[in-house]
Design an enzyme around this catalytic site. Structure first.
Site, mmCIF file in Angstrom:
data_model
loop_
_atom_site.group_PDB
_atom_site.id
_atom_site.type_symbol
_atom_site.label_atom_id
_atom_site.label_comp_id
_atom_site.label_asym_id
_atom_site.label_seq_id
_atom_site.Cartn_x
_atom_site.Cartn_y
_atom_site.Cartn_z
ATOM 1 N N GLU A 277 5.783 -9.659 15.559
ATOM 2 C CA GLU A 277 5.298 -10.138 16.856
ATOM 3 C C GLU A 277 5.482 -11.660 16.926
ATOM 4 O OE1 GLU A 277 1.368 -8.844 17.573
ATOM 5 O OE2 GLU A 277 1.400 -9.459 19.684
ATOM 6 N N ARG B 129 0.832 -1.210 0.000
ATOM 7 C CA ARG B 129 0.000 0.000 0.000
ATOM 8 C C ARG B 129 0.862 1.254 0.000
ATOM 9 N NH1 ARG B 129 -2.547 -3.705 2.812
ATOM 10 N NH2 ARG B 129 -1.483 -3.122 4.739
HETATM 11 P P1 AMP Z 1 4.470 -2.074 11.613
HETATM 12 O O1 AMP Z 1 5.720 -2.697 11.085
HETATM 13 O O2 AMP Z 1 3.911 -2.800 12.802
HETATM 14 O O3 AMP Z 1 4.608 -0.591 11.851
HETATM 15 O O4 AMP Z 1 3.362 -2.258 10.502
HETATM 16 C C1 AMP Z 1 3.301 -1.391 9.418
HETATM 17 C C2 AMP Z 1 2.965 -2.104 8.154
HETATM 18 O O5 AMP Z 1 1.920 -3.047 8.347
HETATM 19 C C3 AMP Z 1 2.464 -1.124 7.145
HETATM 20 O O6 AMP Z 1 3.029 -1.479 5.888
HETATM 21 C C4 AMP Z 1 0.955 -1.248 7.153
HETATM 22 O O7 AMP Z 1 0.454 -1.283 5.840
HETATM 23 C C5 AMP Z 1 0.682 -2.574 7.841
HETATM 24 N N1 AMP Z 1 -0.220 -2.472 8.997
HETATM 25 C C6 AMP Z 1 0.113 -2.763 10.273
HETATM 26 N N2 AMP Z 1 -0.945 -2.661 11.080
HETATM 27 C C7 AMP Z 1 -1.971 -2.246 10.310
HETATM 28 C C8 AMP Z 1 -3.353 -1.950 10.566
HETATM 29 N N3 AMP Z 1 -3.892 -2.045 11.786
HETATM 30 N N4 AMP Z 1 -4.120 -1.563 9.534
HETATM 31 C C9 AMP Z 1 -3.584 -1.452 8.289
HETATM 32 N N5 AMP Z 1 -2.309 -1.742 7.981
HETATM 33 C C10 AMP Z 1 -1.508 -2.137 8.978
#
Ligand code: AMP
Length: 185
Positions: free
Chosen positions: A110, A73
């Protein structure tokens, strides 16, 4: 979190309209996760245009030469941000997707681990790179992407997100990197 010099130059009205264009999808992709679905925002031409413009403004004078988008995205937002800034585009992808020689960074999730890759010739040593993704959650993905860029010799000017899920602590994990997020929940 350090903010870019130009700050937040968008109206409260616009923020409210863009927030209203997001959709919460409970228990996707697994139980307990509330997925922030950006497709209603993308599906409204004015919201899509205004969201991209709001992500561009803080970086207009930052000397960005390259915008790196994080699969998948992130690509949707990073490409128009790159065009608006007059910058080149770098795709950062999941393993095995890019056709040429790649550098990669592994990072912990996680449960388990993941990896991001980019082409070894995508980022010249003089590059001033803006990283773009749709959502900042725990920050693991963005930190891995920033590490990848820096290992290839690029300077990470900052990171731009459409939305930050504040409770998940991503901004703290990104330390001194300069972050802008148009929306926060
Ligand atoms: P993080 O590495 O945990 O910051 O996750 C970020 C990545 O995961 C991004 O590329 C987001 O597109 C996706 N992502 C993580 N959590 C969500 C969520 N609750 N809703 C949508 N996309 C998420």
């Amino acid at each position: 979190m350090r903010r870019p010099p130009s700050g937040d130059a968008v109206s409260a009205d616009l923020i409210e309209r863009l927030n209203a264009a997001l959709r919460d999808v409970p228990d996707f992709p697994k139980p307990g996760i509330t997925f922030k679905d950006i497709t209603p925002l993308l599906g409204d031409a004015a919201s899509f245009r205004d969201a991209v413009a709001g992500m561009v403004v803080p970086w207009a004078d930052a000397g960005v030469t390259h915008v790196a988008g994080i699969e998948s995205r992130g690509f949707i937002l990073a490409a128009p941000v790159a065009l608006a800034l007059g910058a080149s585009f770098i795709p950062i992808r999941k393993p095995g997707k890019l056709p040429w020689r790649c550098a990669g960074v592994d990072y912990a999730l996680e449960y388990g681990s993941d990896r991001l890759e980019m082409h070894i010739d995508a980022c010249p040593a003089s590059a001033r790179v803006l990283l773009v993704d749709d959502v900042l959650a725990t920050g693991g993905t963005a930190l891995a992407a920033a590490t990848l860029i820096e290992r290839q010799g690029g300077a990470v000017v900052g990171l731009s997100f459409l939305l930050t899920i504040c409770a998940l602590g991503g901004a703290a994990r990104l330390g001194d990197l300069v972050i802008h997020s148009l929306l926060q929940v």
